[in-house]
Design an enzyme around this catalytic site. Structure first.
Site, mmCIF file in Angstrom:
data_model
loop_
_atom_site.group_PDB
_atom_site.id
_atom_site.type_symbol
_atom_site.label_atom_id
_atom_site.label_comp_id
_atom_site.label_asym_id
_atom_site.label_seq_id
_atom_site.Cartn_x
_atom_site.Cartn_y
_atom_site.Cartn_z
ATOM 1 N N GLY A 144 -10.290 -7.335 -8.931
ATOM 2 C CA GLY A 144 -9.480 -8.144 -8.036
ATOM 3 C C GLY A 144 -8.593 -7.265 -7.172
ATOM 4 O O GLY A 144 -9.024 -6.721 -6.158
ATOM 5 N N GLY A 145 -7.351 -7.082 -7.606
ATOM 6 C CA GLY A 145 -6.338 -6.375 -6.814
ATOM 7 C C GLY A 145 -6.809 -5.054 -6.231
ATOM 8 O O GLY A 145 -6.617 -4.787 -5.034
ATOM 9 N N GLU B 87 -13.688 -11.408 -18.603
ATOM 10 C CA GLU B 87 -12.374 -11.176 -18.018
ATOM 11 C C GLU B 87 -11.295 -11.788 -18.896
ATOM 12 O O GLU B 87 -11.025 -13.003 -18.807
ATOM 13 C CB GLU B 87 -12.295 -11.814 -16.624
ATOM 14 C CG GLU B 87 -13.246 -11.202 -15.615
ATOM 15 C CD GLU B 87 -12.763 -11.425 -14.196
ATOM 16 O OE1 GLU B 87 -12.594 -10.445 -13.477
ATOM 17 O OE2 GLU B 87 -12.527 -12.594 -13.825
ATOM 18 N N ASN C 42 -13.500 -9.038 -6.021
ATOM 19 C CA ASN C 42 -13.105 -10.442 -5.882
ATOM 20 C C ASN C 42 -11.818 -10.471 -5.065
ATOM 21 O O ASN C 42 -10.741 -10.188 -5.591
ATOM 22 C CB ASN C 42 -12.893 -11.042 -7.285
ATOM 23 C CG ASN C 42 -12.360 -12.458 -7.230
ATOM 24 O OD1 ASN C 42 -12.327 -13.077 -6.159
ATOM 25 N ND2 ASN C 42 -11.943 -12.973 -8.373
ATOM 26 N N TRP C 43 -11.966 -10.811 -3.791
ATOM 27 C CA TRP C 43 -10.794 -10.761 -2.907
ATOM 28 C C TRP C 43 -9.889 -11.966 -3.085
ATOM 29 O O TRP C 43 -8.804 -12.009 -2.527
ATOM 30 C CB TRP C 43 -11.263 -10.641 -1.450
ATOM 31 C CG TRP C 43 -11.642 -9.235 -1.072
ATOM 32 C CD1 TRP C 43 -11.782 -8.163 -1.915
ATOM 33 C CD2 TRP C 43 -11.901 -8.737 0.244
ATOM 34 N NE1 TRP C 43 -12.113 -7.040 -1.220
ATOM 35 C CE2 TRP C 43 -12.202 -7.356 0.114
ATOM 36 C CE3 TRP C 43 -11.925 -9.310 1.510
ATOM 37 C CZ2 TRP C 43 -12.512 -6.555 1.220
ATOM 38 C CZ3 TRP C 43 -12.239 -8.519 2.600
ATOM 39 C CH2 TRP C 43 -12.519 -7.154 2.456
ATOM 40 N N LYS C 44 -10.337 -12.980 -3.807
ATOM 41 C CA LYS C 44 -9.526 -14.189 -3.999
ATOM 42 C C LYS C 44 -9.063 -14.705 -2.629
ATOM 43 O O LYS C 44 -9.830 -14.637 -1.679
ATOM 44 C CB LYS C 44 -8.365 -13.909 -4.957
ATOM 45 C CG LYS C 44 -8.860 -13.218 -6.239
ATOM 46 C CD LYS C 44 -7.844 -13.083 -7.308
ATOM 47 C CE LYS C 44 -8.478 -12.375 -8.504
ATOM 48 N NZ LYS C 44 -7.601 -12.286 -9.660
ATOM 49 N N GLY D 87 -4.734 -9.320 -13.105
ATOM 50 C CA GLY D 87 -3.603 -9.192 -12.192
ATOM 51 C C GLY D 87 -2.309 -8.788 -12.878
ATOM 52 O O GLY D 87 -1.235 -8.869 -12.278
ATOM 53 N N SER E 180 -7.593 -5.984 -14.267
ATOM 54 C CA SER E 180 -6.798 -4.787 -13.960
ATOM 55 C C SER E 180 -7.598 -3.489 -14.022
ATOM 56 O O SER E 180 -7.087 -2.461 -14.483
ATOM 57 C CB SER E 180 -5.559 -4.709 -14.874
ATOM 58 O OG SER E 180 -4.732 -5.836 -14.650
ATOM 59 N N HIS F 71 -14.629 -18.555 -12.606
ATOM 60 C CA HIS F 71 -13.487 -17.642 -12.732
ATOM 61 C C HIS F 71 -12.330 -18.395 -13.406
ATOM 62 O O HIS F 71 -12.141 -19.583 -13.174
ATOM 63 C CB HIS F 71 -13.071 -17.132 -11.353
ATOM 64 C CG HIS F 71 -12.058 -16.033 -11.420
ATOM 65 N ND1 HIS F 71 -10.728 -16.274 -11.666
ATOM 66 C CD2 HIS F 71 -12.189 -14.684 -11.324
ATOM 67 C CE1 HIS F 71 -10.087 -15.108 -11.706
ATOM 68 N NE2 HIS F 71 -10.954 -14.132 -11.504
ATOM 69 N N GLU G 67 -9.297 -18.500 -12.821
ATOM 70 C CA GLU G 67 -8.365 -19.154 -11.892
ATOM 71 C C GLU G 67 -8.915 -20.495 -11.434
ATOM 72 O O GLU G 67 -8.165 -21.437 -11.192
ATOM 73 C CB GLU G 67 -8.074 -18.216 -10.705
ATOM 74 C CG GLU G 67 -7.148 -17.084 -11.132
ATOM 75 C CD GLU G 67 -7.253 -15.818 -10.299
ATOM 76 O OE1 GLU G 67 -7.834 -15.852 -9.201
ATOM 77 O OE2 GLU G 67 -6.745 -14.787 -10.781
HETATM 78 P P1 PGA Z 1 -7.618 -7.992 -11.216
HETATM 79 O O1 PGA Z 1 -8.510 -9.331 -11.067
HETATM 80 O O2 PGA Z 1 -8.542 -6.823 -11.056
HETATM 81 O O3 PGA Z 1 -6.607 -8.093 -10.106
HETATM 82 O O4 PGA Z 1 -6.992 -8.043 -12.562
HETATM 83 C C1 PGA Z 1 -9.785 -9.418 -11.647
HETATM 84 C C2 PGA Z 1 -10.375 -10.776 -11.362
HETATM 85 O O5 PGA Z 1 -9.645 -11.778 -11.384
HETATM 86 O O6 PGA Z 1 -11.593 -10.895 -11.114
#
Ligand code: PGA
Length: 248
Positions: free
Chosen positions: A229-230, A162, A9-11, A168, A208, A93, A95
């Site tokens: 994500g990251g 999640e 997930n590159w956001k 993050g 994470s 998600h 977010e």
């Molecule tokens: P993260 O993000 O791996 O940076 O914690 C995961 C996500 O939001 O899908």
């Protein structure tokens, strides 16, 4: 049963160069048991889908609108995303639930829209820190998952657990808590859709996930992959996570 899934997930990050880098690493480290999905910003979907041709890589979006067309400035329909070359779409998600006030009812409509055009939804759910500390995380998350899924859910739907406090932050859930939650989600899916479909549904962990914790997380029962994500923005790290999943 279908392949396990490593989804990046590159956001609101990523570039054309980053896509080329991860594609090269995927070619160098084949993972026949893993489906790798990159979900770049919408502006990169079409380019990414072209780039992915001939490689073991599929492309997803990070959201879609529930309607087919209409007066929704700035939004993209499931059909448009599909036409751009995406095969998957992340929906609900945390977010988006936080930044855009998305409720499970809205996510449910988006899941239906995605399925109508053949997109594979990756439906996210997770508890925040106070919900975890209240001791009710399992009830809250399983309810959120079920409320976000339509009655005709089948094995093509993907669920991602999640924990919001782990996204993050560098914190991951305890392995025992991941096992408890994934087991509870599988049981809730079995109750609602029957064992055959529930066993086909991939349940990803997100929050994470990194090269140094991936193998331990993937060894947990009912963890069928990860939403990353990251670490998916660093090609070397994401490649290591894909390899850990292949070997799990
Ligand atoms: P993260 O993000 O791996 O940076 O914690 C995961 C996500 O939001 O899908």
């Amino acid at each position: 049963m279908g392949r396990k899934i490593a989804a990046g997930n590159w956001k609101m990050n990523g570039s054309r160069a980053a896509l080329a880098e991860i594609t090269a690493l995927i070619d160098a480290h084949p993972s026949p048991n893993v489906e790798t999905v990159i979900c770049p910003p919408a502006t990169l979907i079409s380019f990414a889908a072209d780039q992915a041709q001939g490689h073991d890589l599929t492309i997803g979006a990070q959201d879609c609108h529930a309607s087919v067309t209409g007066p929704h400035t700035g939004d993209l329909s499931a059909y448009m995303i599909h036409e751009a070359g995406a095969t998957h779409v992340i929906l609900g998600h945390s977010e988006r639930r936080a930044d855009h006030g998305e409720t499970s009812d809205m996510v449910l409509d988006k899941v239906k829209a995605a399925r109508r055009v053949g997109l594979r939804p990756i439906v996210c759910a997770g508890e925040d820190l106070s919900e975890r500390e209240s001791g009710n995380a399992v009830e809250i998350v399983t309810e959120e998952v079920l409320a976000s899924l339509p009655d005709d859910t089948d094995g093509s739907v993907v669920v991602a657990y999640e924990p919001i406090w782990a996204i993050g932050t560098g914190k991951t859930a305890e392995l025992a808590d991941i096992a408890e939650m994934h087991g509870a989600i599988r049981a809730a899916l079995t109750d609602r859709f029957g064992a055959e479909i529930a066993d086909e549904i991939k349940i990803l962990y997100g929050g994470s996930v990194k090269p140094d914790n991936a193998a331990d997380i993937f060894a947990v029962a009912n963890v069928d992959g990860a939403l990353v994500g990251g670490a998916s923005l660093k090609a070397v790290d994401f490649s290591a996570i894909i390899t850990a999943l292949e070997l799990a």
